[in-house]
Design a protein around this motif. Structure first.
Motif, PDB file in Angstrom:
ATOM      1  N   ASN A 248       1.564   8.117  -2.811  1.00 46.52           N
ATOM      2  CA  ASN A 248       0.879   7.657  -4.015  1.00 46.52           C
ATOM      3  C   ASN A 248       1.744   7.837  -5.257  1.00 46.52           C
TER       4      ASN A 248
ATOM      5  N   GLU B  85      -5.818   2.265  -6.729  1.00 39.08           N
ATOM      6  CA  GLU B  85      -5.394   3.664  -6.641  1.00 39.08           C
ATOM      7  C   GLU B  85      -4.172   3.840  -5.751  1.00 39.08           C
ATOM      8  N   ASN B  86      -4.090   3.060  -4.677  1.00 41.81           N
ATOM      9  CA  ASN B  86      -2.972   3.238  -3.748  1.00 41.81           C
ATOM     10  C   ASN B  86      -2.382   1.903  -3.285  1.00 41.81           C
ATOM     11  N   TRP B  87      -2.413   0.901  -4.166  1.00 36.12           N
ATOM     12  CA  TRP B  87      -1.859  -0.404  -3.804  1.00 36.12           C
ATOM     13  C   TRP B  87      -1.558  -1.210  -5.059  1.00 36.12           C
TER      14      TRP B  87
ATOM     15  N   ASP C 266       5.401  12.084  -1.162  1.00 37.13           N
ATOM     16  CA  ASP C 266       4.093  11.709  -1.684  1.00 37.13           C
ATOM     17  C   ASP C 266       4.049  10.201  -1.914  1.00 37.13           C
TER      18      ASP C 266
ATOM     19  N   THR D 274       3.022   4.794  -7.634  1.00 32.39           N
ATOM     20  CA  THR D 274       2.755   4.798  -9.073  1.00 32.39           C
ATOM     21  C   THR D 274       4.044   4.650  -9.863  1.00 32.39           C
TER      22      THR D 274
ATOM     23  N   GLN E 286       0.824  -1.198   0.000  1.00 35.53           N
ATOM     24  CA  GLN E 286       0.000   0.000   0.000  1.00 35.53           C
ATOM     25  C   GLN E 286       0.868   1.262   0.000  1.00 35.53           C
ATOM     26  N   ALA E 287       0.309   2.324  -0.517  1.00 34.71           N
ATOM     27  CA  ALA E 287       1.004   3.609  -0.498  1.00 34.71           C
ATOM     28  C   ALA E 287       1.100   4.105   0.933  1.00 34.71           C
TER      29      ALA E 287
END
Length: 249
Positions: A60, A88-90, A58, A64, A26-27
């Motif tokens: 996220n 979105e975040n993983w 950051d 990415t 995870q982010a």
């Protein structure tokens, strides 16, 4: 795999689906520590960009970037995990075994077997560099062994905004050897064997750059040596890797 994953307080955790094990990352927002500030000061004083911290605040954005790097490297044939799903975040990967750091804390493997695995890791890093790519922080905790092959993981740290490609790769090699020497005395032949395996499989420019880097920091070598009686693992490893590289030709 579903785009929905179970909530978990841990940044990296495993899940089991249909008898298979997967890992979820995870982010997470990073934060600068006293060591990052100290590294920045050392980088300015020594005029050495390799000390510049590369932490990304950051989370996220960092995640990415990591997904993009891993996907590209996988397509190019590097020893990296296959990303099987992401949100979105993983993102999720299959299980690729145990970290090399944990292997050294177990008693199942003998010295010869451990050396073989380290040499395979050196070859994987060399192959990565032969692609013109780099890892960012190839410590033993970021290298997995499944009983047959190694897999490089955790590509979140990317120093290219501060360094040239050659510097990124020589930094990789320095940090990899810094991690290896934790489990051996400075003159142990395993260290030379692992180093030689890398050199046999990668362009000589990178290994020579790492040697030049070590020889350009005599102040750090002597400071770490003088600190040995009271030093922790990081300082001891710094001394040992500088000792090894300074005597390399």
């Amino acid at each position: 795999m579903s785009k929905q994953i179970p909530l978990n307080d841990e940044r990296v955790f495993d899940v089991k689906l249909q008898g298979s094990r997967f890992w979820i990352k995870q982010a997470e927002a990073s934060s600068s520590t006293i060591w990052h500030y100290l590294s920045s000061i050392i980088a300015k004083i020594s005029d050495n960009p390799l000390f510049t911290p590369t932490v990304t605040i950051d989370g996220n954005t960092a995640l990415t970037g990591e997904i993009q790097r891993i996907n590209q490297l996988k397509n190019e044939g590097a020893s990296v995990p296959q990303i099987i799903a992401s949100g979105e975040n993983w993102f999720a990967t299959a299980d690729h075994g145990i970290t090399l750091q944990k292997l050294f804390k177990r008693s199942e493997l003998n010295d010869k077997q451990l050396q073989h695995i380290l040499e395979q890791a050196a070859i994987a890093l060399a192959n990565l560099h032969n692609l013109g790519a780099w890892h960012g922080r190839p410590a033993l905790k970021d290298i997995l062994w499944d009983g047959e092959k190694v897999t490089l993981i955790d590509f979140e740290e990317n120093p290219i905004s501060h360094l040239t490609p050659v510097q990124c790769m020589s930094r990789d090699l320095f940090l990899f050897m810094h991690s290896v020497v934790r489990f051996y005395e400075a003159d142990n032949p395993v260290i030379s064997a692992v180093w030689n395996r890398y050199c046999e499989n990668a362009a000589g420019e990178i290994s020579q750059s790492a040697i030049n880097l070590a020889k350009s920091m005599p102040w750090l070598f002597w400071l770490s040596k003088l600190s040995l009686p009271i030093a922790g693992n990081d300082v001891r490893q710094t001394y040992k890797v500088l000792y090894f590289l300074r005597k390399s030709v």
